[in-house]
Design a protein around this motif. Structure first.
Motif, PDB file in Angstrom:
ATOM      1  N   ASN A  10       0.807  -1.393  -0.097  1.00 53.12           N
ATOM      2  CA  ASN A  10      -0.028  -0.207   0.010  1.00 53.12           C
ATOM      3  C   ASN A  10       0.861   1.331  -0.107  1.00 53.12           C
ATOM      4  O   ASN A  10       0.330   2.302  -0.596  1.00 53.12           O
ATOM      5  CB  ASN A  10      -0.837   0.120   1.161  1.00 53.12           C
ATOM      6  CG  ASN A  10      -2.183  -0.857   1.070  1.00 53.12           C
ATOM      7  OD1 ASN A  10      -2.593  -1.046  -0.269  1.00 53.12           O
ATOM      8  ND2 ASN A  10      -2.912  -1.172   1.912  1.00 53.12           N
ATOM      9  N   GLU A  11       2.022   1.123   0.758  1.00 54.36           N
ATOM     10  CA  GLU A  11       2.952   2.411   0.812  1.00 54.36           C
ATOM     11  C   GLU A  11       3.565   2.802  -0.633  1.00 54.36           C
ATOM     12  O   GLU A  11       3.532   3.840  -0.923  1.00 54.36           O
ATOM     13  CB  GLU A  11       4.032   2.201   1.638  1.00 54.36           C
ATOM     14  CG  GLU A  11       3.639   2.246   3.023  1.00 54.36           C
ATOM     15  CD  GLU A  11       4.684   1.796   3.962  1.00 54.36           C
ATOM     16  OE1 GLU A  11       5.854   1.545   3.622  1.00 54.36           O
ATOM     17  OE2 GLU A  11       4.304   1.627   5.362  1.00 54.36           O
ATOM     18  N   LYS A  12       3.641   1.382  -1.260  1.00 55.07           N
ATOM     19  CA  LYS A  12       4.538   1.801  -2.883  1.00 55.07           C
ATOM     20  C   LYS A  12       3.405   2.152  -3.574  1.00 55.07           C
ATOM     21  O   LYS A  12       3.525   2.959  -4.683  1.00 55.07           O
ATOM     22  CB  LYS A  12       5.042   0.228  -3.055  1.00 55.07           C
ATOM     23  CG  LYS A  12       5.991   0.179  -2.196  1.00 55.07           C
ATOM     24  CD  LYS A  12       6.694  -1.158  -2.709  1.00 55.07           C
ATOM     25  CE  LYS A  12       8.051  -1.287  -1.993  1.00 55.07           C
ATOM     26  NZ  LYS A  12       8.789  -2.281  -2.391  1.00 55.07           N
ATOM     27  N   ALA A  14       0.588   3.968  -3.130  1.00 53.61           N
ATOM     28  CA  ALA A  14       0.245   5.404  -2.859  1.00 53.61           C
ATOM     29  C   ALA A  14       0.318   6.210  -3.644  1.00 53.61           C
ATOM     30  O   ALA A  14      -0.285   7.245  -4.058  1.00 53.61           O
ATOM     31  CB  ALA A  14       0.607   5.636  -1.292  1.00 53.61           C
ATOM     32  N   SER A  15       1.812   6.223  -4.319  1.00 55.11           N
ATOM     33  CA  SER A  15       2.079   7.417  -5.273  1.00 55.11           C
ATOM     34  C   SER A  15       1.076   7.305  -6.475  1.00 55.11           C
ATOM     35  O   SER A  15       1.252   8.263  -7.296  1.00 55.11           O
ATOM     36  CB  SER A  15       3.534   7.119  -5.692  1.00 55.11           C
ATOM     37  OG  SER A  15       3.566   5.892  -6.257  1.00 55.11           O
ATOM     38  N   ARG A  16       0.459   6.185  -6.530  1.00 51.74           N
ATOM     39  CA  ARG A  16      -0.471   5.817  -7.824  1.00 51.74           C
ATOM     40  C   ARG A  16      -1.902   6.181  -7.511  1.00 51.74           C
ATOM     41  O   ARG A  16      -2.725   5.669  -8.032  1.00 51.74           O
ATOM     42  CB  ARG A  16      -0.229   4.707  -8.310  1.00 51.74           C
ATOM     43  CG  ARG A  16       1.500   4.578  -9.100  1.00 51.74           C
ATOM     44  CD  ARG A  16       1.517   3.241  -9.995  1.00 51.74           C
ATOM     45  NE  ARG A  16       2.683   3.172 -10.511  1.00 51.74           N
ATOM     46  CZ  ARG A  16       2.923   3.444 -12.017  1.00 51.74           C
ATOM     47  NH1 ARG A  16       1.775   3.941 -12.827  1.00 51.74           N
ATOM     48  NH2 ARG A  16       3.895   3.559 -12.571  1.00 51.74           N
ATOM     49  N   ASN A  17      -1.910   6.736  -6.209  1.00 52.67           N
ATOM     50  CA  ASN A  17      -3.395   6.958  -5.679  1.00 52.67           C
ATOM     51  C   ASN A  17      -4.247   5.560  -5.624  1.00 52.67           C
ATOM     52  O   ASN A  17      -5.271   5.570  -6.159  1.00 52.67           O
ATOM     53  CB  ASN A  17      -4.328   7.869  -6.468  1.00 52.67           C
ATOM     54  CG  ASN A  17      -5.461   8.327  -5.866  1.00 52.67           C
ATOM     55  OD1 ASN A  17      -5.574   8.282  -4.662  1.00 52.67           O
ATOM     56  ND2 ASN A  17      -6.386   8.848  -6.537  1.00 52.67           N
ATOM     57  N   THR A  18      -3.513   4.201  -5.193  1.00 50.88           N
ATOM     58  CA  THR A  18      -4.200   3.073  -5.199  1.00 50.88           C
ATOM     59  C   THR A  18      -3.800   2.259  -3.934  1.00 50.88           C
ATOM     60  O   THR A  18      -2.842   2.569  -3.295  1.00 50.88           O
ATOM     61  CB  THR A  18      -3.328   2.373  -6.329  1.00 50.88           C
ATOM     62  OG1 THR A  18      -3.586   3.140  -7.616  1.00 50.88           O
ATOM     63  CG2 THR A  18      -3.897   1.017  -6.575  1.00 50.88           C
ATOM     64  N   ARG A  19      -4.739   1.374  -3.725  1.00 49.49           N
ATOM     65  CA  ARG A  19      -4.502   0.597  -2.455  1.00 49.49           C
ATOM     66  C   ARG A  19      -4.879  -0.828  -2.515  1.00 49.49           C
ATOM     67  O   ARG A  19      -5.809  -0.927  -3.678  1.00 49.49           O
ATOM     68  CB  ARG A  19      -4.687   1.146  -1.096  1.00 49.49           C
ATOM     69  CG  ARG A  19      -6.153   1.389  -1.002  1.00 49.49           C
ATOM     70  CD  ARG A  19      -6.553   1.838   0.271  1.00 49.49           C
ATOM     71  NE  ARG A  19      -8.065   2.334   0.619  1.00 49.49           N
ATOM     72  CZ  ARG A  19      -8.387   3.367   1.102  1.00 49.49           C
ATOM     73  NH1 ARG A  19      -7.410   3.913   1.881  1.00 49.49           N
ATOM     74  NH2 ARG A  19      -9.696   3.594   1.109  1.00 49.49           N
TER      75      ARG A  19
END
Length: 70
Positions: A10-12, A14-19
Motif C-alpha cells: 500500500n505504501e508503494k 500510494a504514489s499511484r493513488n491506489t491501495r
C-alpha cells in the motif's frame, strides 16, 4: 497476521493513488485479509456470475493469515 506485506505494498501504491482491497471477515476467520475481486467475462442470462476470492495465505510472502508470530 504476522507479515506486513499489505502495508508495504500500500505504501508503494500510494504514489499511484491506489491501495489493495482488504476484507474484514466475521465468524471463525476474524482477521483482515485480501480479497481478490473478479469480473464476469461473458454476460447475459444463464451465465455464471463472477465470484470474489478471500485469501487465507499472503499472496506476496506466503504467510498464513491469522497465525501469530512464535
Amino acid at each position: 497476521m504476522t507479515c506486513k506485506c499489505i502495508e508495504t505494498v500500500n505504501e508503494k501504491l500510494a504514489s499511484r493513488n491506489t491501495r489493495l482491497s482488504q476484507a474484514i471477515m466475521f465468524g471463525e476467520a476474524k482477521h483482515p485479509g485480501l480479497m481478490i475481486e473478479t469480473h464476469q467475462i461473458d454476460k447475459g442470462r444463464g451465465k455464471m456470475k463472477a465470484v470474489s476470492m478471500f485469501l487465507t495465505y499472503c499472496a506476496f510472502c506466503g504467510t498464513k493469515y491469522g497465525e501469530d508470530a512464535a
